[in-house]
Scaffold this motif. Structure first.
Motif, PDB file in Angstrom:
ATOM      1  N   ARG A 187      -2.743  -3.223   5.878  1.00 40.08           N
ATOM      2  CA  ARG A 187      -2.000  -4.255   5.168  1.00 40.08           C
ATOM      3  C   ARG A 187      -2.106  -4.092   3.652  1.00 40.08           C
ATOM      4  N   ALA A 188      -3.241  -3.560   3.195  1.00 39.38           N
ATOM      5  CA  ALA A 188      -3.447  -3.389   1.751  1.00 39.38           C
ATOM      6  C   ALA A 188      -2.727  -2.163   1.216  1.00 39.38           C
ATOM      7  N   GLY A 189      -2.124  -1.358   2.103  1.00 39.85           N
ATOM      8  CA  GLY A 189      -1.369  -0.200   1.666  1.00 39.85           C
ATOM      9  C   GLY A 189      -2.045   1.134   1.897  1.00 39.85           C
ATOM     10  N   PHE A 190      -3.230   1.120   2.533  1.00 40.69           N
ATOM     11  CA  PHE A 190      -3.924   2.367   2.827  1.00 40.69           C
ATOM     12  C   PHE A 190      -3.428   2.957   4.145  1.00 40.69           C
ATOM     13  N   ARG A 191      -3.616   4.249   4.289  1.00 37.35           N
ATOM     14  CA  ARG A 191      -3.313   4.944   5.535  1.00 37.35           C
ATOM     15  C   ARG A 191      -4.637   5.277   6.227  1.00 37.35           C
TER      16      ARG A 191
END
Length: 258
Positions: A187-191
């Protein structure tokens, strides 16, 4: 007034260092460090660095051309970290909050938190801060327990279950953060690149009492009316007398890329 059960609350820095020194602590830290792939010249951020347990290992990997930044909100912890890293010129210590990291945006190559998110006010906001601080292509690692998985072997199974419920509901702010790490990181944009779960276990009662707070947290549960006093004391006495003590919980590690 009743006598407090178990060992008193340990010094927080000593507690963290002791937990990291055990077999399970060394194993997951090594796994995370390897997957983070810290290299010569990197700028590495350790959020909630505490007494500096992991700063020397990070400093060794970044070499003379890199920088390791340890951030903690507790000045006493930073003093311990400063003593631990004395002579390591490539280590910087900064006082700051995980919700407002004292680093410039897009300047971090590698970052980590270790048993920090379960204590902060808003774990999701901390992950957003880490995303802001890291460069494209950066790697970030997280390690957190899931206290809902805490099991303590005892003949009185219901009191063991009540102790786990109390730990989850009343003792730890975000007690089940471990299972949600991958979801929150996404959700925070990490993969998410890798997920690892391990089960630290205890066969020695005194070590478990120190690390898991068996006695002190049971005393609090009794005082707050969650566990019957006589039954709780019988449970605790039985744990200390058994010749085959066992307790464990699950620790989840997640490594992500940006």
């Amino acid at each position: 007034m009743s006598t407090t059960l178990g060992v008193p609350r340990p010094d927080q820095a000593d507690y963290m260092l002791r937990a990291a020194a055990g077999d399970a602590g060394r194993a997951y830290k090594r796994w995370m460090l390897d997957l983070l792939d810290v290299r010569e010249g990197h700028t590495v951020l350790d959020v909630g660095c505490g007494p500096g347990t992991d700063l020397p290992a990070l400093a060794e990997r970044v070499g003379d051309g890199g920088t390791v930044i340890g951030v903690d909100h507790d000045r006493a912890m930073l003093d311990r970290a400063r003593a631990r890293t004395a002579g390591l010129r490539r280590v910087e210590l900064r006082e700051g909050d995980a919700h407002a990291l004292p680093v410039e945006p897009g300047t971090i190559d590698r970052a980590r938190t270790d048993r920090v998110l379960m204590h902060v006010a808003e774990p999701a906001d901390v992950l957003v801060q880490l995303h802001r601080a890291t460069r494209p292509g950066a790697r970030v690692g997280f390690a957190e327990p899931d206290w809902d998985t805490l099991i303590v072997d005892a003949e009185d199974l219901e009191t063991s279950r009540a102790f786990t419920r109390f730990t989850t509901a009343e003792v730890v702010r975000h007690a089940t953060i471990g299972r949600g790490l991958a979801r929150l990181a996404g959700r925070a944009g990490f993969r998410v690149e890798a997920v690892h779960a391990t089960t630290p276990f205890f066969r020695d009662f005194d070590e478990a009492d120190h690390t898991l707070g068996l006695g002190r947290n049971l005393q609090r549960a009794i005082d707050e009316g969650h566990i019957d006093r006589a039954r709780g004391r019988d449970w605790f006495d039985g744990l200390s007398r058994t010749g085959a003590f066992y307790a464990s919980f699950t620790l989840v590690c997640v490594v992500c890329s940006r």
